[in-house]
Design an enzyme around this catalytic site. Structure first.
Site, PDB file in Angstrom:
ATOM      1  N   ASN A   9      -6.572   1.051   2.290  1.00 38.68           N
ATOM      2  CA  ASN A   9      -6.085   2.419   2.463  1.00 38.68           C
ATOM      3  C   ASN A   9      -5.364   2.784   1.174  1.00 38.68           C
ATOM      4  O   ASN A   9      -4.236   2.342   0.942  1.00 38.68           O
ATOM      5  CB  ASN A   9      -5.135   2.483   3.667  1.00 38.68           C
ATOM      6  CG  ASN A   9      -4.488   3.842   3.820  1.00 38.68           C
ATOM      7  OD1 ASN A   9      -4.916   4.814   3.184  1.00 38.68           O
ATOM      8  ND2 ASN A   9      -3.466   3.930   4.645  1.00 38.68           N
ATOM      9  N   TRP A  10      -6.033   3.559   0.336  1.00 38.39           N
ATOM     10  CA  TRP A  10      -5.432   3.890  -0.969  1.00 38.39           C
ATOM     11  C   TRP A  10      -4.286   4.888  -0.843  1.00 38.39           C
ATOM     12  O   TRP A  10      -3.537   5.080  -1.782  1.00 38.39           O
ATOM     13  CB  TRP A  10      -6.494   4.483  -1.904  1.00 38.39           C
ATOM     14  CG  TRP A  10      -7.569   3.540  -2.340  1.00 38.39           C
ATOM     15  CD1 TRP A  10      -7.737   2.230  -1.991  1.00 38.39           C
ATOM     16  CD2 TRP A  10      -8.643   3.849  -3.247  1.00 38.39           C
ATOM     17  NE1 TRP A  10      -8.841   1.699  -2.600  1.00 38.39           N
ATOM     18  CE2 TRP A  10      -9.423   2.675  -3.380  1.00 38.39           C
ATOM     19  CE3 TRP A  10      -9.027   4.993  -3.933  1.00 38.39           C
ATOM     20  CZ2 TRP A  10     -10.565   2.635  -4.191  1.00 38.39           C
ATOM     21  CZ3 TRP A  10     -10.162   4.952  -4.735  1.00 38.39           C
ATOM     22  CH2 TRP A  10     -10.920   3.775  -4.870  1.00 38.39           C
ATOM     23  N   LYS A  11      -4.170   5.549   0.295  1.00 32.78           N
ATOM     24  CA  LYS A  11      -3.170   6.607   0.480  1.00 32.78           C
ATOM     25  C   LYS A  11      -3.319   7.633  -0.648  1.00 32.78           C
ATOM     26  O   LYS A  11      -4.417   7.872  -1.122  1.00 32.78           O
ATOM     27  CB  LYS A  11      -1.758   6.014   0.558  1.00 32.78           C
ATOM     28  CG  LYS A  11      -1.682   4.833   1.525  1.00 32.78           C
ATOM     29  CD  LYS A  11      -0.285   4.445   1.861  1.00 32.78           C
ATOM     30  CE  LYS A  11      -0.298   3.184   2.712  1.00 32.78           C
ATOM     31  NZ  LYS A  11       0.969   2.866   3.293  1.00 32.78           N
ATOM     32  N   HIS A  96      -2.828   7.059  11.499  1.00 31.12           N
ATOM     33  CA  HIS A  96      -1.922   6.251  10.672  1.00 31.12           C
ATOM     34  C   HIS A  96      -0.486   6.729  10.903  1.00 31.12           C
ATOM     35  O   HIS A  96      -0.249   7.924  11.068  1.00 31.12           O
ATOM     36  CB  HIS A  96      -2.314   6.387   9.196  1.00 31.12           C
ATOM     37  CG  HIS A  96      -1.619   5.375   8.334  1.00 31.12           C
ATOM     38  ND1 HIS A  96      -0.308   5.510   7.960  1.00 31.12           N
ATOM     39  CD2 HIS A  96      -2.047   4.203   7.800  1.00 31.12           C
ATOM     40  CE1 HIS A  96       0.043   4.460   7.230  1.00 31.12           C
ATOM     41  NE2 HIS A  96      -0.993   3.645   7.117  1.00 31.12           N
ATOM     42  N   GLU A  98       1.908   7.194   8.993  1.00 28.50           N
ATOM     43  CA  GLU A  98       2.389   8.219   8.041  1.00 28.50           C
ATOM     44  C   GLU A  98       1.899   9.601   8.456  1.00 28.50           C
ATOM     45  O   GLU A  98       2.602  10.600   8.278  1.00 28.50           O
ATOM     46  CB  GLU A  98       1.928   7.853   6.624  1.00 28.50           C
ATOM     47  CG  GLU A  98       2.712   6.650   6.100  1.00 28.50           C
ATOM     48  CD  GLU A  98       1.999   5.821   5.058  1.00 28.50           C
ATOM     49  OE1 GLU A  98       0.994   6.300   4.478  1.00 28.50           O
ATOM     50  OE2 GLU A  98       2.434   4.681   4.827  1.00 28.50           O
ATOM     51  N   GLU A 168      -0.577  -1.608  13.332  1.00 23.36           N
ATOM     52  CA  GLU A 168       0.267  -1.603  12.145  1.00 23.36           C
ATOM     53  C   GLU A 168       1.715  -1.322  12.542  1.00 23.36           C
ATOM     54  O   GLU A 168       2.088  -0.154  12.749  1.00 23.36           O
ATOM     55  CB  GLU A 168      -0.183  -0.506  11.180  1.00 23.36           C
ATOM     56  CG  GLU A 168      -1.605  -0.649  10.685  1.00 23.36           C
ATOM     57  CD  GLU A 168      -1.781   0.064   9.356  1.00 23.36           C
ATOM     58  OE1 GLU A 168      -2.117  -0.601   8.394  1.00 23.36           O
ATOM     59  OE2 GLU A 168      -1.543   1.286   9.300  1.00 23.36           O
ATOM     60  N   GLY A 174       4.285  -1.191   3.882  1.00 20.85           N
ATOM     61  CA  GLY A 174       4.828  -0.884   2.564  1.00 20.85           C
ATOM     62  C   GLY A 174       6.228  -1.423   2.336  1.00 20.85           C
ATOM     63  O   GLY A 174       6.897  -1.054   1.380  1.00 20.85           O
ATOM     64  N   SER A 214       1.937  -4.880   4.985  1.00 19.33           N
ATOM     65  CA  SER A 214       2.298  -5.833   3.927  1.00 19.33           C
ATOM     66  C   SER A 214       1.427  -7.090   3.932  1.00 19.33           C
ATOM     67  O   SER A 214       1.902  -8.196   3.646  1.00 19.33           O
ATOM     68  CB  SER A 214       3.781  -6.194   4.008  1.00 19.33           C
ATOM     69  OG  SER A 214       4.571  -5.028   3.821  1.00 19.33           O
ATOM     70  N   GLY A 235      -2.771  -1.583   2.515  1.00 21.08           N
ATOM     71  CA  GLY A 235      -2.325  -0.475   1.685  1.00 21.08           C
ATOM     72  C   GLY A 235      -2.174  -0.911   0.235  1.00 21.08           C
ATOM     73  O   GLY A 235      -3.130  -0.972  -0.526  1.00 21.08           O
ATOM     74  N   GLY A 236      -0.942  -1.246  -0.150  1.00 23.78           N
ATOM     75  CA  GLY A 236      -0.630  -1.551  -1.547  1.00 23.78           C
ATOM     76  C   GLY A 236      -1.569  -2.546  -2.197  1.00 23.78           C
ATOM     77  O   GLY A 236      -1.999  -2.351  -3.350  1.00 23.78           O
TER      78      GLY A 236
END
Ligand code: PEP
Length: 251
Positions: A9-11, A96, A98, A168, A174, A214, A235-236
């Site tokens: 997930n590049w966001k 998600h 967010e 999640e 994150g 994470s 993500g990251g």
């Protein structure tokens, strides 16, 4: 038989040029490799058409990170499920935390998004997960059950069979704080049990359930070795090929 999946997930990261370079490099690294999981990257909307053209989507599947809750029309700034599908993308990340937290996505809105994604032949990667206060109160199971009861558990069996679930915990996204292997396995086993109750054992056995929060090259091998963890939503660590590939190789 359910699939193992590692989905990035590049966001809201990477310009078009940077994203294309990342996707192309990933495709090169994975092409010809014998992989034990499907690989998906969730890019910003504007990257989708270019990325699907640049990669072999059989090697690197492509996901949108959202889609509109409406079919088409006067909804300035929105991108429909049909538009996502027309780029060659095959997946869409929905629900998600967010999007729930910053854009007010409720179960009602998510039901419309899931229905439109499915109607347009996209595979929803449907996210659920609790905040830290809920975990601290040890109410995470009831919370996640409600999230699923209000949305994807209302689908027909035929439609539910097309979705992927991603658990999640918000406190792990994150933050560098990963859920312990036991916490992740316990929750995914619990979700699988809910699917047994709702749709039966065969459906539960065939549903891919991912862990996200994470996840990295170090913790992925132990997480992915668990019986109910079918992969990760990343993500990251999906923003660099070496990091993402190391997670893919954790299977
Ligand atoms: C995510 O946002 O889906 C996620 C899991 O992020 P991270 O891996 O950075 O915690």
């Amino acid at each position: 038989m359910r699939k193992n999946i590692v989905a990035g997930n590049w966001k809201m990261n990477k310009t078009l040029q940077e994203g294309l370079a990342l996707a192309t490099e990933l495709n090169e690294v994975l092409a010809g490799a014998s992989l034990k999981c499907d690989v998906v990257i969730g890019t910003p909307f504007i990257h989708l058409a270019s990325v699907t053209a640049a990669v072999d989507t059989k090697v690197v599947g492509v996901a949108a990170q959202n889609c509109a809750a409406k079919e088409s029309g006067a909804y300035t700034g929105e991108v429909s499920a049909a538009m996502v599908k027309s780029t060659g993308a095959e997946y869409v990340i929905l629900g998600h935390s967010e999007r729930r937290e910053y854009y007010g996505e409720t179960s009602t809105i998510l039901n419309d998004k899931v229905a439109l994604a499915l109607a347009n032949g996209l595979t929803p990667i449907y996210c659920c997960g609790e905040a830290l206060e809920v975990r601290n109160a040890n109410e995470q199971n009831a919370f996640v059950k409600t999230q699923l009861d209000e949305t994807v558990f209302n689908l027909s069996a035929e439609d539910f069979a097309k979705i992927v679930i991603a658990y999640e915990p918000i406190w792990a996204i994150g933050t560098g704080v990963t859920a312990s292997t036991e916490q992740a396995q316990d929750m995914l086993a619990y979700i699988r049990g809910l699917i047994v109750d709702k749709f039966g054992k065969e459906m539960a056995e065939n549903t891919s359930i991912l862990y996200g929060g994470s996840c990295n090259a170090k913790n992925a091998p132990e997480l992915f070795s668990q019986p109910d963890i079918d992969g990760g939503l990343i993500g990251g660590a999906s923003l660099k090929v070496a990091d993402f590939k190391a997670i893919i190789d954790a299977f």
